[in-house]
Each structure stands twice: as C-alpha cells, then as structure tokens.
Design a protein around this motif. Structure first.
Motif, mmCIF file in Angstrom:
data_model
loop_
_atom_site.group_PDB
_atom_site.id
_atom_site.type_symbol
_atom_site.label_atom_id
_atom_site.label_comp_id
_atom_site.label_asym_id
_atom_site.label_seq_id
_atom_site.Cartn_x
_atom_site.Cartn_y
_atom_site.Cartn_z
ATOM 1 N N MET A 19 -3.145 -17.850 -4.897
ATOM 2 C CA MET A 19 -3.024 -16.579 -4.226
ATOM 3 C C MET A 19 -4.161 -15.669 -4.687
ATOM 4 N N SER A 20 -4.778 -14.963 -3.763
ATOM 5 C CA SER A 20 -5.904 -14.106 -4.100
ATOM 6 C C SER A 20 -5.430 -12.815 -4.769
ATOM 7 N N HIS A 21 -6.375 -12.101 -5.377
ATOM 8 C CA HIS A 21 -6.075 -10.808 -5.997
ATOM 9 C C HIS A 21 -5.493 -9.853 -4.961
ATOM 10 N N HIS A 22 -6.033 -9.890 -3.731
ATOM 11 C CA HIS A 22 -5.529 -9.042 -2.656
ATOM 12 C C HIS A 22 -4.076 -9.381 -2.330
ATOM 13 N N ASP A 23 -3.762 -10.698 -2.239
ATOM 14 C CA ASP A 23 -2.394 -11.124 -1.951
ATOM 15 C C ASP A 23 -1.445 -10.696 -3.059
ATOM 16 N N LYS A 24 -1.868 -10.816 -4.316
ATOM 17 C CA LYS A 24 -1.043 -10.390 -5.443
ATOM 18 C C LYS A 24 -0.829 -8.881 -5.407
ATOM 19 N N GLY A 25 -1.832 -8.168 -4.938
ATOM 20 C CA GLY A 25 -1.684 -6.728 -4.788
ATOM 21 C C GLY A 25 -0.642 -6.375 -3.735
ATOM 22 N N ASP A 26 -0.659 -7.096 -2.625
ATOM 23 C CA ASP A 26 0.329 -6.860 -1.564
ATOM 24 C C ASP A 26 1.734 -7.221 -2.047
ATOM 25 N N GLU A 27 1.856 -8.377 -2.692
ATOM 26 C CA GLU A 27 3.152 -8.802 -3.220
ATOM 27 C C GLU A 27 3.621 -7.839 -4.313
ATOM 28 N N GLY A 28 2.685 -7.422 -5.159
ATOM 29 C CA GLY A 28 3.004 -6.477 -6.216
ATOM 30 C C GLY A 28 3.481 -5.144 -5.671
ATOM 31 N N MET A 29 2.865 -4.668 -4.605
ATOM 32 C CA MET A 29 3.279 -3.404 -4.013
ATOM 33 C C MET A 29 4.697 -3.504 -3.461
ATOM 34 N N GLU A 30 5.022 -4.643 -2.871
ATOM 35 C CA GLU A 30 6.381 -4.843 -2.358
ATOM 36 C C GLU A 30 7.406 -4.783 -3.497
ATOM 37 N N VAL A 31 7.132 -5.491 -4.584
ATOM 38 C CA VAL A 31 8.050 -5.500 -5.722
ATOM 39 C C VAL A 31 8.092 -4.130 -6.386
ATOM 40 N N ARG A 32 6.955 -3.510 -6.549
ATOM 41 C CA ARG A 32 6.887 -2.177 -7.157
ATOM 42 C C ARG A 32 7.757 -1.193 -6.377
ATOM 43 N N ARG A 33 7.691 -1.242 -5.071
ATOM 44 C CA ARG A 33 8.510 -0.356 -4.241
ATOM 45 C C ARG A 33 9.996 -0.683 -4.380
ATOM 46 N N GLU A 34 10.335 -1.964 -4.430
ATOM 47 C CA GLU A 34 11.735 -2.363 -4.568
ATOM 48 C C GLU A 34 12.310 -1.916 -5.911
ATOM 49 N N VAL A 35 11.522 -2.007 -6.965
ATOM 50 C CA VAL A 35 12.006 -1.695 -8.310
ATOM 51 C C VAL A 35 11.955 -0.196 -8.603
ATOM 52 N N LEU A 36 10.872 0.459 -8.242
ATOM 53 C CA LEU A 36 10.685 1.869 -8.609
ATOM 54 C C LEU A 36 11.075 2.843 -7.495
ATOM 55 N N GLY A 37 11.136 2.353 -6.281
ATOM 56 C CA GLY A 37 11.477 3.210 -5.151
ATOM 57 C C GLY A 37 10.238 3.741 -4.456
ATOM 58 N N ASP A 38 10.362 3.921 -3.168
ATOM 59 C CA ASP A 38 9.236 4.393 -2.354
ATOM 60 C C ASP A 38 8.735 5.761 -2.804
ATOM 61 N N GLU A 39 9.645 6.665 -3.134
ATOM 62 C CA GLU A 39 9.236 8.024 -3.504
ATOM 63 C C GLU A 39 8.295 8.004 -4.711
ATOM 64 N N HIS A 40 8.661 7.246 -5.737
ATOM 65 C CA HIS A 40 7.814 7.173 -6.932
ATOM 66 C C HIS A 40 6.459 6.542 -6.600
ATOM 67 N N VAL A 41 6.483 5.427 -5.902
ATOM 68 C CA VAL A 41 5.235 4.718 -5.596
ATOM 69 C C VAL A 41 4.347 5.553 -4.683
ATOM 70 N N ASP A 42 4.944 6.199 -3.692
ATOM 71 C CA ASP A 42 4.154 7.059 -2.812
ATOM 72 C C ASP A 42 3.489 8.185 -3.594
ATOM 73 N N ARG A 43 4.231 8.773 -4.533
ATOM 74 C CA ARG A 43 3.678 9.850 -5.356
ATOM 75 C C ARG A 43 2.539 9.320 -6.237
ATOM 76 N N ALA A 44 2.741 8.169 -6.847
ATOM 77 C CA ALA A 44 1.712 7.595 -7.724
ATOM 78 C C ALA A 44 0.447 7.257 -6.945
#
Length: 127
Positions: free
Chosen positions: A1-26
C-alpha cells in the motif's frame, strides 16, 4: 500500500476514533509549517499502527491511555478518553486503566488523569 493509501486509510480510522469534529478542527488549523506533521501522524499512527490486525481498538485505547498517563501528556489524554468511549470502553474500564496506572505510573500522574477523565466523561454525558 502506498503512503497516499495509508494516509486515506489513516484518515478514515482517525475520524472513527477521534470523531469528525476533532479531525476537522486539527486539519483546518494546519498551517504550511504543521501540515506535513498532520499528514505524518495520519498516515503513520492511524494508517500504519491503528489499522494493524494484532490488537483491537479497545486494547489500543487502553495502551494509549496508559502511555499518555505515564508520559504526562494531558492534552492528548482528554482526547483519548473520548476516543476510548468511541472504541467501546466503559467508564468502569477507563477507571480500572487509571487505577492500574496509579501503581505503575505513579499516584500524582493518576491523580491528574482521574481529574481530566472525570471532566471529559462528564462533558460526554457518561457520568
């Protein structure tokens, strides 16, 4: 998996764990100076580590809470208490993690962690 793909997958998990509001603010607060760091933690912490199959998210949350207490990272602790609730930990399980931390990380650190966790849990309507 490329760095870009890991970034996309990471963003999905980050949003699931931390919530959209936190991630959007960050991400909205990212500057030219901090943007690369935001991308790094999204791809590496969330895309590489939090997506590994060896531990479930509940276990990862317990480990993360412990590490944050041990290192005195109080701002991150509040965020990860919220994440622990999203990852299915109960208030009693969070309490048990902090009690365990009192023995292995120190009473003063656990005292601060309990204060922070109580405020977060109260704000989240969990207490």
């Amino acid at each position: 998996m490329s760095h870009h793909d890991k970034g996309d997958e990471g963003m999905e998990v980050r949003r699931e764990v931390l919530g959209d509001e936190h991630v959007d603010r960050a991400t909205a607060n990212a500057t030219a100076f901090t943007r690369d760091f935001q991308e790094l933690i999204t791809a590496y912490a969330w895309g590489e580590i939090w997506t590994r199959p060896g531990l479930d998210r509940r276990s990862r949350s317990m480990i993360t809470l412990t590490a944050l207490v041990a290192r005195g990272h109080h701002e991150e602790l509040a965020m990860h208490v919220r994440a622990a609730l999203r990852n299915g930990l109960t208030v009693d399980e969070i309490k048990e993690v902090l009690l365990q931390c009192a023995i292995y990380c120190g009473v003063p650190d656990a005292n601060t962690a309990f204060r922070i966790a109580q405020q977060v849990l109260s704000d989240e309507g969990a207490l």
